[in-house]
Scaffold this motif. Structure first.
Motif, PDB file in Angstrom:
ATOM      1  N   LEU A 121       0.798  -1.221   0.000  1.00 32.52           N
ATOM      2  CA  LEU A 121       0.000   0.000   0.000  1.00 32.52           C
ATOM      3  C   LEU A 121       0.837   1.279   0.000  1.00 32.52           C
ATOM      4  O   LEU A 121       0.318   2.359  -0.269  1.00 32.52           O
ATOM      5  CB  LEU A 121      -0.927   0.029   1.227  1.00 32.52           C
ATOM      6  CG  LEU A 121      -1.944  -1.095   1.338  1.00 32.52           C
ATOM      7  CD1 LEU A 121      -2.756  -0.942   2.615  1.00 32.52           C
ATOM      8  CD2 LEU A 121      -2.854  -1.129   0.122  1.00 32.52           C
TER       9      LEU A 121
ATOM     10  N   SER B 252       3.094   2.681  -1.936  1.00 32.46           N
ATOM     11  CA  SER B 252       3.104   3.477  -3.162  1.00 32.46           C
ATOM     12  C   SER B 252       1.777   4.229  -3.326  1.00 32.46           C
ATOM     13  O   SER B 252       1.762   5.417  -3.653  1.00 32.46           O
ATOM     14  CB  SER B 252       3.369   2.581  -4.371  1.00 32.46           C
ATOM     15  OG  SER B 252       3.312   3.330  -5.557  1.00 32.46           O
ATOM     16  N   SER B 253       0.675   3.541  -3.101  1.00 34.51           N
ATOM     17  CA  SER B 253      -0.641   4.185  -3.201  1.00 34.51           C
ATOM     18  C   SER B 253      -0.802   5.261  -2.150  1.00 34.51           C
ATOM     19  O   SER B 253      -1.407   6.310  -2.400  1.00 34.51           O
ATOM     20  CB  SER B 253      -1.760   3.154  -3.041  1.00 34.51           C
ATOM     21  OG  SER B 253      -1.737   2.253  -4.107  1.00 34.51           O
TER      22      SER B 253
ATOM     23  N   LYS C   8       0.999   8.471  -3.075  1.00 38.52           N
ATOM     24  CA  LYS C   8       0.259   9.243  -4.073  1.00 38.52           C
ATOM     25  C   LYS C   8      -1.061   9.769  -3.515  1.00 38.52           C
ATOM     26  O   LYS C   8      -1.444  10.901  -3.772  1.00 38.52           O
ATOM     27  CB  LYS C   8      -0.025   8.376  -5.302  1.00 38.52           C
ATOM     28  CG  LYS C   8       1.209   8.030  -6.085  1.00 38.52           C
ATOM     29  CD  LYS C   8       0.885   7.087  -7.223  1.00 38.52           C
ATOM     30  CE  LYS C   8       2.164   6.577  -7.842  1.00 38.52           C
ATOM     31  NZ  LYS C   8       2.064   5.241  -8.368  1.00 38.52           N
ATOM     32  N   GLY C   9      -1.764   8.921  -2.775  1.00 42.09           N
ATOM     33  CA  GLY C   9      -3.105   9.249  -2.332  1.00 42.09           C
ATOM     34  C   GLY C   9      -3.215   9.856  -0.951  1.00 42.09           C
ATOM     35  O   GLY C   9      -4.252  10.380  -0.584  1.00 42.09           O
TER      36      GLY C   9
ATOM     37  N   GLN D  47      -6.075   0.372   3.807  1.00 38.21           N
ATOM     38  CA  GLN D  47      -6.800   0.084   2.569  1.00 38.21           C
ATOM     39  C   GLN D  47      -8.170   0.750   2.593  1.00 38.21           C
ATOM     40  O   GLN D  47      -8.597   1.358   1.608  1.00 38.21           O
ATOM     41  CB  GLN D  47      -6.946  -1.422   2.353  1.00 38.21           C
ATOM     42  CG  GLN D  47      -7.602  -1.779   1.024  1.00 38.21           C
ATOM     43  CD  GLN D  47      -6.753  -1.343  -0.166  1.00 38.21           C
ATOM     44  OE1 GLN D  47      -5.681  -1.858  -0.377  1.00 38.21           O
ATOM     45  NE2 GLN D  47      -7.247  -0.383  -0.953  1.00 38.21           N
TER      46      GLN D  47
ATOM     47  N   LEU E 234      -7.725   4.478   1.961  1.00 40.33           N
ATOM     48  CA  LEU E 234      -7.501   4.781   0.549  1.00 40.33           C
ATOM     49  C   LEU E 234      -8.801   4.671  -0.255  1.00 40.33           C
ATOM     50  O   LEU E 234      -9.097   5.524  -1.097  1.00 40.33           O
ATOM     51  CB  LEU E 234      -6.432   3.861  -0.037  1.00 40.33           C
ATOM     52  CG  LEU E 234      -5.000   4.132   0.433  1.00 40.33           C
ATOM     53  CD1 LEU E 234      -4.083   2.976   0.038  1.00 40.33           C
ATOM     54  CD2 LEU E 234      -4.479   5.446  -0.124  1.00 40.33           C
ATOM     55  N   ASN E 235      -9.573   3.628   0.038  1.00 41.61           N
ATOM     56  CA  ASN E 235     -10.851   3.451  -0.647  1.00 41.61           C
ATOM     57  C   ASN E 235     -11.798   4.613  -0.335  1.00 41.61           C
ATOM     58  O   ASN E 235     -12.487   5.115  -1.223  1.00 41.61           O
ATOM     59  CB  ASN E 235     -11.511   2.133  -0.239  1.00 41.61           C
ATOM     60  CG  ASN E 235     -10.742   0.918  -0.716  1.00 41.61           C
ATOM     61  OD1 ASN E 235      -9.902   1.006  -1.607  1.00 41.61           O
ATOM     62  ND2 ASN E 235     -11.019  -0.217  -0.110  1.00 41.61           N
TER      63      ASN E 235
ATOM     64  N   LYS F 230     -11.069   7.898  -2.231  1.00 37.35           N
ATOM     65  CA  LYS F 230     -11.610   7.887  -3.600  1.00 37.35           C
ATOM     66  C   LYS F 230     -13.114   8.133  -3.583  1.00 37.35           C
ATOM     67  O   LYS F 230     -13.647   8.871  -4.408  1.00 37.35           O
ATOM     68  CB  LYS F 230     -11.325   6.545  -4.274  1.00 37.35           C
ATOM     69  CG  LYS F 230      -9.884   6.345  -4.645  1.00 37.35           C
ATOM     70  CD  LYS F 230      -9.683   4.979  -5.272  1.00 37.35           C
ATOM     71  CE  LYS F 230      -8.216   4.659  -5.410  1.00 37.35           C
ATOM     72  NZ  LYS F 230      -7.993   3.276  -5.840  1.00 37.35           N
TER      73      LYS F 230
END
Length: 167
Positions: free
Chosen positions: A30, A32-33, A36-37, A74, A77-78, A81
């Protein structure tokens, strides 16, 4: 402005289990995400690790009966979005452009877009004395998947007009 992920908060709990500190080795897929996020915009030279540790230690440990570290990040991150606070503000003409916006218009934009009022909109003060948009808190259920009506509302420290500084 920190448009990072909202903490997964239920019942306003903090630092629930100091025996389970943040461990980046539990989320290697996770990182890398998250870079960015979930960047830490307030401290651009920071790679996010200290901030993510703070978020897990303060808020994530309160959800660990439902979510382990991997599931917590996770879900965050979800949720980012799904919620997309920055886009929701831009959709009504509230942009990070250094202009002043009313606290009422920011609150209304978020409430209209999400169906739930933010728990708090936090501000800081810039060197010129302007109240600056800093953080927006929303509340989630313990699964970290669903928005809920906040069980408590915090003081904002914002004036009636808020500068949305570019970042």
């Amino acid at each position: 402005m920190d448009f990072g992920l909202p903490p997964i908060m239920a019942r306003g709990l903090n630092f629930c289990n100091r025996k389970n500190p943040y461990d980046q080795s539990k989320i290697p897929d996770l990182v890398s995400s998250m870079e960015k996020g979930w960047p830490i915009l307030a401290y651009p030279k920071n790679n996010g690790t200290k901030f993510w540790a703070h978020e897990w230690n303060k808020h994530g440990t309160c959800s660990e009966s439902v979510l382990d570290q991997h599931a917590y990040f996770q879900a965050s991150l979800n949720l980012k979005k799904k919620v997309n606070l920055l886009q929701n503000l831009k959709n009504v003409g509230i942009n990070p452009d250094g202009k002043l916006y009313t606290m009422a218009s920011i609150t209304k934009a978020i409430t209209d877009a999400l169906g739930f009022a933010p728990a708090v909109i936090r501000c800081n003060t810039d060197p010129s004395g302007h109240s600056q948009l800093h953080k927006i808190y929303i509340c989630l259920d313990s699964s970290g998947s669903n928005l809920i009506t906040c069980p408590l509302f915090l003081k904002s420290g914002c004036r009636s007009e808020i500068e949305f500084h570019p970042f």
